[in-house]
Design an enzyme around this catalytic site. Structure first.
Site, PDB file in Angstrom:
ATOM      1  N   LEU A   1       0.843  -1.206   0.000  1.00  0.00           N
ATOM      2  CA  LEU A   1       0.000   0.000   0.000  1.00  0.00           C
ATOM      3  C   LEU A   1       0.877   1.255   0.000  1.00  0.00           C
ATOM      4  CD1 LEU A   1      -2.863   1.366   0.454  1.00  0.00           C
ATOM      5  CD2 LEU A   1      -2.428   1.151   2.902  1.00  0.00           C
TER       6      LEU A   1
ATOM      7  N   GLU B   1       3.855   4.130  -0.103  1.00  0.00           N
ATOM      8  CA  GLU B   1       4.903   4.610  -1.016  1.00  0.00           C
ATOM      9  C   GLU B   1       5.747   5.602  -0.233  1.00  0.00           C
ATOM     10  OE1 GLU B   1       2.925   6.096  -4.536  1.00  0.00           O
ATOM     11  OE2 GLU B   1       1.945   4.152  -4.894  1.00  0.00           O
TER      12      GLU B   1
ATOM     13  N   GLY C   1       2.492   7.508   2.990  1.00  0.00           N
ATOM     14  CA  GLY C   1       2.568   6.579   4.123  1.00  0.00           C
ATOM     15  C   GLY C   1       1.251   6.630   4.875  1.00  0.00           C
ATOM     16  N   SER C   2       1.167   7.536   5.874  1.00  0.00           N
ATOM     17  CA  SER C   2      -0.101   7.704   6.599  1.00  0.00           C
ATOM     18  C   SER C   2      -1.196   8.154   5.641  1.00  0.00           C
ATOM     19  CB  SER C   2       0.076   8.741   7.716  1.00  0.00           C
ATOM     20  OG  SER C   2       0.914   8.215   8.719  1.00  0.00           O
TER      21      SER C   2
ATOM     22  N   ILE D   1       7.723  -2.480   2.342  1.00  0.00           N
ATOM     23  CA  ILE D   1       6.951  -3.705   2.149  1.00  0.00           C
ATOM     24  C   ILE D   1       7.573  -4.858   2.940  1.00  0.00           C
ATOM     25  CG2 ILE D   1       5.928  -5.285   0.469  1.00  0.00           C
ATOM     26  CD1 ILE D   1       5.079  -2.184   0.367  1.00  0.00           C
TER      27      ILE D   1
ATOM     28  N   GLY E   1      19.046  -4.286  34.306  1.00  0.00           N
ATOM     29  CA  GLY E   1      20.174  -3.373  34.569  1.00  0.00           C
ATOM     30  C   GLY E   1      21.126  -3.354  33.383  1.00  0.00           C
ATOM     31  N   GLY E   2      22.414  -3.235  33.669  1.00  0.00           N
ATOM     32  CA  GLY E   2      23.422  -3.153  32.592  1.00  0.00           C
ATOM     33  C   GLY E   2      23.344  -4.348  31.653  1.00  0.00           C
TER      34      GLY E   2
ATOM     35  N   GLU F   1       1.338  -0.765  10.040  1.00  0.00           N
ATOM     36  CA  GLU F   1      -0.120  -0.994   9.900  1.00  0.00           C
ATOM     37  C   GLU F   1      -0.921   0.167  10.496  1.00  0.00           C
ATOM     38  OE1 GLU F   1      -2.057  -4.623   9.733  1.00  0.00           O
ATOM     39  OE2 GLU F   1      -0.243  -5.757   9.256  1.00  0.00           O
TER      40      GLU F   1
HETATM   41  N1  COS Z   1     -13.364  -0.091   5.611  1.00  0.00           N
HETATM   42  C1  COS Z   1     -13.947   0.151   4.413  1.00  0.00           C
HETATM   43  N2  COS Z   1     -13.978   1.393   3.862  1.00  0.00           N
HETATM   44  C2  COS Z   1     -13.413   2.397   4.563  1.00  0.00           C
HETATM   45  C3  COS Z   1     -12.801   2.214   5.817  1.00  0.00           C
HETATM   46  C4  COS Z   1     -12.808   0.902   6.351  1.00  0.00           C
HETATM   47  N3  COS Z   1     -12.240   0.642   7.530  1.00  0.00           N
HETATM   48  N4  COS Z   1     -12.345   3.405   6.266  1.00  0.00           N
HETATM   49  C5  COS Z   1     -12.630   4.305   5.331  1.00  0.00           C
HETATM   50  N5  COS Z   1     -13.289   3.714   4.292  1.00  0.00           N
HETATM   51  C6  COS Z   1     -13.804   4.334   3.057  1.00  0.00           C
HETATM   52  C7  COS Z   1     -14.471   5.662   3.372  1.00  0.00           C
HETATM   53  O1  COS Z   1     -15.836   5.468   3.685  1.00  0.00           O
HETATM   54  C8  COS Z   1     -14.277   6.409   2.078  1.00  0.00           C
HETATM   55  O2  COS Z   1     -15.236   5.989   1.145  1.00  0.00           O
HETATM   56  P1  COS Z   1     -16.170   7.037   0.360  1.00  0.00           P
HETATM   57  O3  COS Z   1     -15.196   7.867  -0.424  1.00  0.00           O
HETATM   58  O4  COS Z   1     -17.044   6.169  -0.485  1.00  0.00           O
HETATM   59  O5  COS Z   1     -16.889   7.797   1.420  1.00  0.00           O
HETATM   60  C9  COS Z   1     -12.926   5.918   1.557  1.00  0.00           C
HETATM   61  O6  COS Z   1     -12.689   4.664   2.221  1.00  0.00           O
HETATM   62  C10 COS Z   1     -11.795   6.865   1.891  1.00  0.00           C
HETATM   63  O7  COS Z   1     -11.783   7.053   3.291  1.00  0.00           O
HETATM   64  P2  COS Z   1     -11.296   8.415   3.978  1.00  0.00           P
HETATM   65  O8  COS Z   1     -11.911   9.583   3.276  1.00  0.00           O
HETATM   66  O9  COS Z   1     -11.506   8.290   5.439  1.00  0.00           O
HETATM   67  O10 COS Z   1      -9.744   8.387   3.602  1.00  0.00           O
HETATM   68  P3  COS Z   1      -8.554   9.314   4.060  1.00  0.00           P
HETATM   69  O11 COS Z   1      -7.755   9.606   2.863  1.00  0.00           O
HETATM   70  O12 COS Z   1      -9.058  10.428   4.930  1.00  0.00           O
HETATM   71  O13 COS Z   1      -7.629   8.298   4.908  1.00  0.00           O
HETATM   72  C11 COS Z   1      -6.901   7.049   6.793  1.00  0.00           C
HETATM   73  C12 COS Z   1      -8.071   7.559   5.944  1.00  0.00           C
HETATM   74  C13 COS Z   1      -5.937   8.100   7.235  1.00  0.00           C
HETATM   75  C14 COS Z   1      -7.543   6.428   8.013  1.00  0.00           C
HETATM   76  C15 COS Z   1      -6.170   5.960   5.975  1.00  0.00           C
HETATM   77  O14 COS Z   1      -5.464   6.555   4.912  1.00  0.00           O
HETATM   78  C16 COS Z   1      -5.199   5.146   6.786  1.00  0.00           C
HETATM   79  O15 COS Z   1      -5.606   4.216   7.484  1.00  0.00           O
HETATM   80  N6  COS Z   1      -3.894   5.478   6.669  1.00  0.00           N
HETATM   81  C17 COS Z   1      -2.870   4.670   7.259  1.00  0.00           C
HETATM   82  C18 COS Z   1      -2.520   3.612   6.279  1.00  0.00           C
HETATM   83  C19 COS Z   1      -1.746   2.535   6.920  1.00  0.00           C
HETATM   84  O16 COS Z   1      -2.182   1.928   7.888  1.00  0.00           O
HETATM   85  N7  COS Z   1      -0.583   2.255   6.349  1.00  0.00           N
HETATM   86  C20 COS Z   1       0.229   1.200   6.777  1.00  0.00           C
HETATM   87  C21 COS Z   1       0.203   0.170   5.709  1.00  0.00           C
HETATM   88  S1  COS Z   1       0.593  -1.413   6.271  1.00  0.00           S
HETATM   89  S2  COS Z   1       2.425  -1.346   6.869  1.00  0.00           S
END
Ligand code: COS
Length: 390
Positions: A130, A132, A136-137, A162, A349-350, A373
Site C-alpha cells: 500500500l 509509497e 505513508g499515513s 513492504i 540493569g546493565g 499498519e
Molecule cells: N473499511 C472500508 N472502507 C473504509 C474504511 C474501512 N475501515 N475506512 C474508510 N473507508 C472508506 C471511506 O468510507 C471512504 O469511502 P467514500 O469515499 O465512499 O466515502 C474511503 O474509504 C476513503 O476514506 P477516507 O476519506 O476516510 O480516507 P482518508 O484519505 O481520509 O484516509 C486514513 C483515511 C488516514 C484512516 C487511511 O489513509 C489510513 O488508514 N492510513 C494509514 C494507512 C496505513 O495503515 N498504512 C500502513 C500500511 S501497512 S504497513
C-alpha cells in the site's frame, strides 16, 4: 480448529489453549534458538519458515476450501503471539501472510482464490503493498498507476516499506486506476514475483525486526491478466482499509507476544539475580514493576482477542466497532509492548543493555509495532472519527 465464531472472550476455548500449547512448543524448540543469530546477522529466519511450513502454522488463516486450516482470527492471533514471544521477525511470517491475502479473501474472484490461496497454505508467502515513499499515513495519495490494455492491466510505480518484500511470491498491490476519482480511483491487484518488470530496488537497514526484509518494490510496465484485479475497479482503497480492520489485531498479537517474552525473561532474571543478599525479585520495587507489566499485558490480550473475535464475527465493512477495536487493540498492545520491554531492560540493569540477553532485541522489535499498519497516531485518528461519529 475449524472457524468457530462463538467465542467466550473471558475464557479461552479449549481448542485455542491446545493450539497455544502446540505452537509454543514448536516456537521454543525450532524458532527461539535462532532468534539472536537472525537479529545479529540481519538474516531471514529460514529455520522458522521451514518449521512453520512443516507444521502448517505458516498461514493458518487460509480457509479449508482453499487447502488451508481455516483457523479463526483468534487462533491466528495466538499463533502470531506465540512466535513473537520468542522471535518478533519470525512472527511476521504468519502475520504478513494474512495481511498479503486478506484483500483476496475479502474481495477476490473465485478462480484467483483457487490459484493463490493453496500456494500460500503450502508455504509460499504473500505481502501487502500500500505505502509509497510519499504516501505513508496519507495512503490515498499514492502515485503507482495501473492502466487497462485490452483485457490486461499494466502497472507502473514504486511501493515502499513492504514487509517480507523480495521473499514473498504474491503481492497485493494498490494502484491508481482513475486519478480523477481520489480514493475511489484506486484498485487492488495481485502481482506475482515472476511477473516481468517487477522487482526489489532496496531493502532497509532497521532498528529491529531485522530478520524480516523491508523492501522497496518497483513496477516497470508489469503486465498482469485482467482477472488479477480484486473486486471492482475503484474499490481498492476500501479493500486496503478493510484489510487493516482484520489485520491490526494481528499486529496487536505480535506486540503482545513480544511483551510476554520480555516479561517472562524479566521474571526469570530477577528471581536469579542477587543483590544486597537477596533475589532482586524480593524487592517490592521489582514486584510492583512485574505486576504492572503483567497487568498491562493481560489488558492488551483481552483487547486483541476481542478485536480478532469481532473480525471473525464478520461485522459489516466499515462497522464502527470493528474499525475502532482493530485500531485500539493494535495501539494499546503496541504501547504496552514498548513500556513492558523498556521496563524489562531496566530490570536487567546493565545486562539488559547488552546482546547477551534477549530483552534489548525485544525492545527494538517492539518499537515497530507502534509504527506499522497505521502509526498509533493514525490509529487514534481512526478511533476518534468513530468515537465522534464523523
Ligand atoms: N473499511 C472500508 N472502507 C473504509 C474504511 C474501512 N475501515 N475506512 C474508510 N473507508 C472508506 C471511506 O468510507 C471512504 O469511502 P467514500 O469515499 O465512499 O466515502 C474511503 O474509504 C476513503 O476514506 P477516507 O476519506 O476516510 O480516507 P482518508 O484519505 O481520509 O484516509 C486514513 C483515511 C488516514 C484512516 C487511511 O489513509 C489510513 O488508514 N492510513 C494509514 C494507512 C496505513 O495503515 N498504512 C500502513 C500500511 S501497512 S504497513
Amino acid at each position: 480448529m475449524s472457524g468457530n465464531p462463538d467465542f467466550d472472550l473471558y475464557q479461552p476455548a479449549e481448542e485455542h489453549e491446545a493450539l497455544r500449547e502446540a505452537i509454543r512448543a514448536l516456537a521454543e524448540k525450532e524458532i527461539a534458538p535462532h532468534a539472536a543469530d537472525v537479529d545479529e546477522q540481519e538474516r531471514f529466519p529460514q529455520e522458522a519458515l521451514d518449521a512453520l511450513n512443516a507444521s502448517g502454522f505458516n498461514a493458518v488463516h487460509v480457509p479449508e476450501e482453499y487447502g488451508g486450516q481455516g483457523a479463526d482470527s483468534v487462533a491466528t492471533c495466538i499463533v502470531i503471539e506465540e512466535v513473537a514471544r520468542v522471535c518478533g521477525s519470525s512472527s511476521l511470517i504468519p502475520a504478513v501472510n494474512k495481511l498479503g491475502t486478506m484483500g483476496l479473501i475479502l474481495n477476490g474472484g473465485e478462480d484467483l482464490k483457487k490459484q493463490v490461496l493453496p500456494e500460500i497454505a503450502e508455504g509460499k508467502m504473500a505481502s501487502y503493498a500500500l505505502s509509497e515513499r510519499e504516501a505513508g499515513s496519507d495512503a490515498g495519495s499514492m502515485r503507482t498507476r495501473a492502466r487497462k490494455d485490452g483485457d490486461d492491466w499494466i502497472l507502473n510505480g514504486n511501493k515502499a516499506w513492504i514487509t517480507n518484500g523480495g521473499i514473498s511470491t504474491w503481492y497485493t498491490v494498490m494502484a491508481v486506476t482513475d486519478p480523477e476519482k481520489g480514493a475511489s480511483g484506486i484498485s487492488a491487484f495481485l502481482v506475482n514475483k515472476d511477473d516481468e518488470g517487477f522487482g526489489v530496488s532496496k531493502t532497509e537497514k532497521k532498528l529491529g525486526i531485522k530478520g524480516s526484509p523491508t523492501a522497496e518494490l518497483y513496477f516497470e510496465d508489469v503486465r498482469i491478466p485482467g482477472d488479477r484485479i480484486l473486486g471492482e475497479e475503484g474499490t481498492g482503497f476500501k479493500t486496503a482499509l478493510r484489510t487493516l480492520d482484520h489485520t491490526r489485531p494481528t499486529i496487536g498479537a505480535q506486540a503482545l507476544g513480544i511483551a510476554q517474552g520480555a516479561l517472562d525473561a524479566a521474571i526469570e532474571y530477577t528471581k536469579d539475580r542477587k543483590q544486597f543478599g537477596q533475589s532482586i525479585s524480593d524487592f517490592q520495587n521489582t514486584q510492583f514493576m512485574l505486576a504492572d507489566m503483567a497487568m498491562k499485558i493481560e489488558a492488551a490480550r483481552l483487547m486483541v482477542y476481542t478485536a480478532a473475535a469481532n473480525a471473525e464475527r464478520g461485522f459489516a465493512p466499515g462497522n464502527q466497532k470493528l474499525g475502532f477495536m482493530a485500531a485500539a487493540s493494535k495501539t494499546f498492545a503496541s504501547d504496552v509492548a514498548m513500556q513492558v520491554t523498556t521496563d524489562a531492560v531496566q530490570l536487567f540493569g546493565g545486562a539488559g543493555y547488552t546482546r547477551d540477553f534477549p530483552v534489548e532485541r525485544m525492545m527494538r522489535d517492539a518499537k515497530i509495532t507502534q509504527i506499522y499498519e497505521g502509526t498509533n497516531q493514525i490509529c487514534r485518528m481512526v478511533m476518534a472519527r468513530q468515537v465522534i461519529g464523523k
